[in-house]
Design a protein around this motif. Structure first.
Motif, PDB file in Angstrom:
ATOM      1  N   LEU A  47       0.821  -1.201   0.000  1.00 47.54           N
ATOM      2  CA  LEU A  47       0.000   0.000   0.000  1.00 47.54           C
ATOM      3  C   LEU A  47       0.862   1.260   0.000  1.00 47.54           C
ATOM      4  O   LEU A  47       0.586   2.221  -0.731  1.00 47.54           O
ATOM      5  CB  LEU A  47      -0.942  -0.006   1.209  1.00 47.54           C
ATOM      6  CG  LEU A  47      -1.969   1.100   1.299  1.00 47.54           C
ATOM      7  CD1 LEU A  47      -2.798   1.199   0.038  1.00 47.54           C
ATOM      8  CD2 LEU A  47      -2.866   0.862   2.507  1.00 47.54           C
ATOM      9  N   ILE A  48       1.932   1.249   0.773  1.00 49.34           N
ATOM     10  CA  ILE A  48       2.856   2.390   0.806  1.00 49.34           C
ATOM     11  C   ILE A  48       3.449   2.623  -0.577  1.00 49.34           C
ATOM     12  O   ILE A  48       3.505   3.756  -1.058  1.00 49.34           O
ATOM     13  CB  ILE A  48       3.962   2.164   1.863  1.00 49.34           C
ATOM     14  CG1 ILE A  48       3.362   2.268   3.269  1.00 49.34           C
ATOM     15  CG2 ILE A  48       5.124   3.147   1.674  1.00 49.34           C
ATOM     16  CD1 ILE A  48       4.253   1.725   4.370  1.00 49.34           C
ATOM     17  N   ARG A  49       3.873   1.558  -1.246  1.00 49.75           N
ATOM     18  CA  ARG A  49       4.441   1.690  -2.602  1.00 49.75           C
ATOM     19  C   ARG A  49       3.409   2.260  -3.579  1.00 49.75           C
ATOM     20  O   ARG A  49       3.732   3.108  -4.414  1.00 49.75           O
ATOM     21  CB  ARG A  49       4.959   0.343  -3.109  1.00 49.75           C
ATOM     22  CG  ARG A  49       6.344   0.007  -2.583  1.00 49.75           C
ATOM     23  CD  ARG A  49       6.951  -1.179  -3.307  1.00 49.75           C
ATOM     24  NE  ARG A  49       6.235  -2.430  -3.080  1.00 49.75           N
ATOM     25  CZ  ARG A  49       6.418  -3.236  -2.037  1.00 49.75           C
ATOM     26  NH1 ARG A  49       7.294  -2.918  -1.105  1.00 49.75           N
ATOM     27  NH2 ARG A  49       5.737  -4.348  -1.910  1.00 49.75           N
ATOM     28  N   LYS A  50       2.166   1.812  -3.470  1.00 56.23           N
ATOM     29  CA  LYS A  50       1.125   2.328  -4.368  1.00 56.23           C
ATOM     30  C   LYS A  50       0.889   3.818  -4.139  1.00 56.23           C
ATOM     31  O   LYS A  50       0.737   4.589  -5.093  1.00 56.23           O
ATOM     32  CB  LYS A  50      -0.179   1.555  -4.170  1.00 56.23           C
ATOM     33  CG  LYS A  50      -0.137   0.178  -4.773  1.00 56.23           C
ATOM     34  CD  LYS A  50      -1.448  -0.550  -4.584  1.00 56.23           C
ATOM     35  CE  LYS A  50      -1.338  -1.951  -5.166  1.00 56.23           C
ATOM     36  NZ  LYS A  50      -2.588  -2.686  -5.083  1.00 56.23           N
ATOM     37  N   ILE A  51       0.829   4.220  -2.883  1.00 51.31           N
ATOM     38  CA  ILE A  51       0.652   5.638  -2.560  1.00 51.31           C
ATOM     39  C   ILE A  51       1.827   6.442  -3.099  1.00 51.31           C
ATOM     40  O   ILE A  51       1.637   7.498  -3.723  1.00 51.31           O
ATOM     41  CB  ILE A  51       0.479   5.845  -1.046  1.00 51.31           C
ATOM     42  CG1 ILE A  51      -0.841   5.231  -0.578  1.00 51.31           C
ATOM     43  CG2 ILE A  51       0.565   7.329  -0.682  1.00 51.31           C
ATOM     44  CD1 ILE A  51      -0.993   5.130   0.936  1.00 51.31           C
ATOM     45  N   GLU A  52       3.043   5.962  -2.880  1.00 50.12           N
ATOM     46  CA  GLU A  52       4.228   6.658  -3.382  1.00 50.12           C
ATOM     47  C   GLU A  52       4.202   6.764  -4.905  1.00 50.12           C
ATOM     48  O   GLU A  52       4.565   7.795  -5.461  1.00 50.12           O
ATOM     49  CB  GLU A  52       5.495   5.956  -2.902  1.00 50.12           C
ATOM     50  CG  GLU A  52       5.736   6.130  -1.424  1.00 50.12           C
ATOM     51  CD  GLU A  52       6.893   5.294  -0.895  1.00 50.12           C
ATOM     52  OE1 GLU A  52       7.284   4.303  -1.557  1.00 50.12           O
ATOM     53  OE2 GLU A  52       7.395   5.622   0.194  1.00 50.12           O
ATOM     54  N   ASP A  53       3.760   5.709  -5.584  1.00 57.24           N
ATOM     55  CA  ASP A  53       3.675   5.735  -7.045  1.00 57.24           C
ATOM     56  C   ASP A  53       2.705   6.816  -7.518  1.00 57.24           C
ATOM     57  O   ASP A  53       2.991   7.532  -8.481  1.00 57.24           O
ATOM     58  CB  ASP A  53       3.231   4.373  -7.597  1.00 57.24           C
ATOM     59  CG  ASP A  53       4.308   3.307  -7.494  1.00 57.24           C
ATOM     60  OD1 ASP A  53       5.483   3.662  -7.251  1.00 57.24           O
ATOM     61  OD2 ASP A  53       3.961   2.114  -7.650  1.00 57.24           O
ATOM     62  N   VAL A  54       1.575   6.944  -6.856  1.00 63.29           N
ATOM     63  CA  VAL A  54       0.591   7.965  -7.225  1.00 63.29           C
ATOM     64  C   VAL A  54       1.166   9.364  -6.985  1.00 63.29           C
ATOM     65  O   VAL A  54       1.012  10.260  -7.814  1.00 63.29           O
ATOM     66  CB  VAL A  54      -0.736   7.779  -6.454  1.00 63.29           C
ATOM     67  CG1 VAL A  54      -1.650   8.978  -6.626  1.00 63.29           C
ATOM     68  CG2 VAL A  54      -1.433   6.506  -6.907  1.00 63.29           C
ATOM     69  N   VAL A  55       1.839   9.541  -5.851  1.00 62.72           N
ATOM     70  CA  VAL A  55       2.444  10.835  -5.537  1.00 62.72           C
ATOM     71  C   VAL A  55       3.459  11.213  -6.613  1.00 62.72           C
ATOM     72  O   VAL A  55       3.473  12.346  -7.109  1.00 62.72           O
ATOM     73  CB  VAL A  55       3.102  10.814  -4.134  1.00 62.72           C
ATOM     74  CG1 VAL A  55       3.985  12.028  -3.914  1.00 62.72           C
ATOM     75  CG2 VAL A  55       2.028  10.713  -3.053  1.00 62.72           C
TER      76      VAL A  55
END
Length: 73
Positions: A47-55
């Protein structure tokens, strides 16, 4: 997962999360709880990686408190 994920972005939810976890774990066996630990860490990391990817993809100037306050996504 919520606590670990949000803590990664400097959002402290311990006041809510720890009480929730304590209530949820009261009736659970220790072995069962320990078996969840790896899954919780793994899913939080995803989930952290997905959020970072969106950012990164949306070039969001990341300030957790501002973004979470105005984010309509």
């Amino acid at each position: 997962m919520a606590y670990i994920t949000l803590k990664n972005f400097s959002v402290d939810t311990s006041a809510y999360c720890f009480g929730y976890i304590k209530g949820w774990t009261e009736e659970q066996e220790e072995k069962l709880l320990l078996s969840y630990q790896e899954d919780i860490q793994s899913e939080s990391a995803k989930l952290i990686r997905k959020i970072e990817d969106v950012v990164i993809e949306r070039k969001i100037p990341f300030n957790a408190f501002v973004i979470l306050d105005v984010n309509e996504t």
